[in-house]
Design an enzyme around this catalytic site. Structure first.
Site, PDB file in Angstrom:
ATOM      1  CG  HIS A  53      -1.942  -1.128   1.176  1.00  0.00           C
ATOM      2  ND1 HIS A  53      -2.879  -1.263   0.176  1.00  0.00           N
ATOM      3  CD2 HIS A  53      -2.126  -2.179   2.010  1.00  0.00           C
ATOM      4  CE1 HIS A  53      -3.614  -2.349   0.408  1.00  0.00           C
ATOM      5  NE2 HIS A  53      -3.174  -2.926   1.515  1.00  0.00           N
ATOM      6  CG  ASP A 184      -8.743  -6.028   2.079  1.00  0.00           C
ATOM      7  OD1 ASP A 184      -9.326  -4.964   1.804  1.00  0.00           O
ATOM      8  OD2 ASP A 184      -7.547  -6.228   1.799  1.00  0.00           O
TER       9      ASP A 184
END
Length: 267
Positions: A53, A184
């Site tokens: 990320h 997620d």
């Protein structure tokens, strides 16, 4: 303990083996090695550089990892893809473990073992003397065994498929820790952002039960804003806590000081 194993001690693994809670910081902002000493001074047991990320280079990532190694902070790297060009390079470059995203089955977990562990457990290629053991030369059979023990494979549980296969995934020889990616996973379950939903708690309970049955542990990810839930899941048996990112810590401290000044009374 042999000299090599003493050099290679993974303090995160030591704490998990003692059933203690591991505090982890995520690196997304810092581009220099000072972040390792900051993590140490703050009291963190481990840090992980999140290559999934952010745009940090492998070179910068490995410099941070080497700096962390030298002061007893276990350096991990979350890779953006479960492929050799990331995993093998960060391991040889200084990481003492890899966090692998989106592993959905025992077969995929076994493929990660092949990349991360040396023979006979896996098929990681020998790269010569490494920073992990101070660039010294030891017999390869000794280094392979010691590095396998010192290197952590952290598999992320962040899909419904992974949850359905959690017992087989965590039982895979060579998998050391299961890290629940709450954001997620909630998205996959159709409850995005609903961290209080009982399905998330049930997911942690199932993962913790599966891990305990094989003498392993579960980590908490994605809940840095929820101290209450992190505490609850540790009480349930989780033993690794991803507490937040360097960026979030900096932003929060900056906001606190700015608010302090804004609220001052002018005499």
């Amino acid at each position: 303990m042999s000299e090599l194993r003493s050099i290679l001690r993974n303090h995160m693994k030591d704490k998990l083996a003692a059933n203690q809670v591991v505090a982890s910081m995520t690196v997304r902002l810092a581009r220099s090695i000072e972040i390792a000493q900051i993590a140490k001074t703050a009291g963190f047991d481990t840090l992980y550089v999140d290559l999934e990320h952010n745009t940090l280079s492998i070179d910068t990532t490995c410099q941070i990892c080497i700096a962390a190694q030298q002061i007893g902070v276990t350096p991990l790297v979350r890779v953006p893809a479960n492929t050799p060009e990331y995993i093998c390079r960060v391991l040889d470059g200084g990481a003492m473990g890899v966090i692998t995203p989106h592993v959905r089955s025992a077969e995929e977990a076994r493929a990660m073992v092949d990349l991360i562990k040396f023979p006979p457990l896996g098929h990681r290629s020998a790269g010569g003397p490494l920073s992990h053991y101070q660039y010294r030369s030891f017999p390869i059979n000794e280094t392979n065994a010691a590095m396998n023990d010192a290197t952590s494979l952290v598999v992320m549980l962040e899909t419904v498929a992974a949850l359905e296969n959690v017992e087989a995934i965590i039982a895979t020889e060579g998998v050391d820790l299961l890290l629940v990616g709450s954001n997620d996973l909630c998205g996959e379950m159709g409850i995005t952002g609903q961290y209080d939903h009982p399905r998330l708690k049930d997911a942690f309970a199932r993962a913790i039960t599966a891990a305990r049955s094989v003498g392993k542990h579960v980590g908490i990810g994605g809940l840095a804003s929820r101290d209450d839930l992190m505490t609850q899941f540790v009480t349930m048996g989780a033993r690794y806590v991803s507490t937040g990112t360097d960026l979030a810590f900096l932003a929060a401290a900056c906001a606190q000081k700015a608010r302090l000044v804004r609220e001052m009374t002018i005499g």
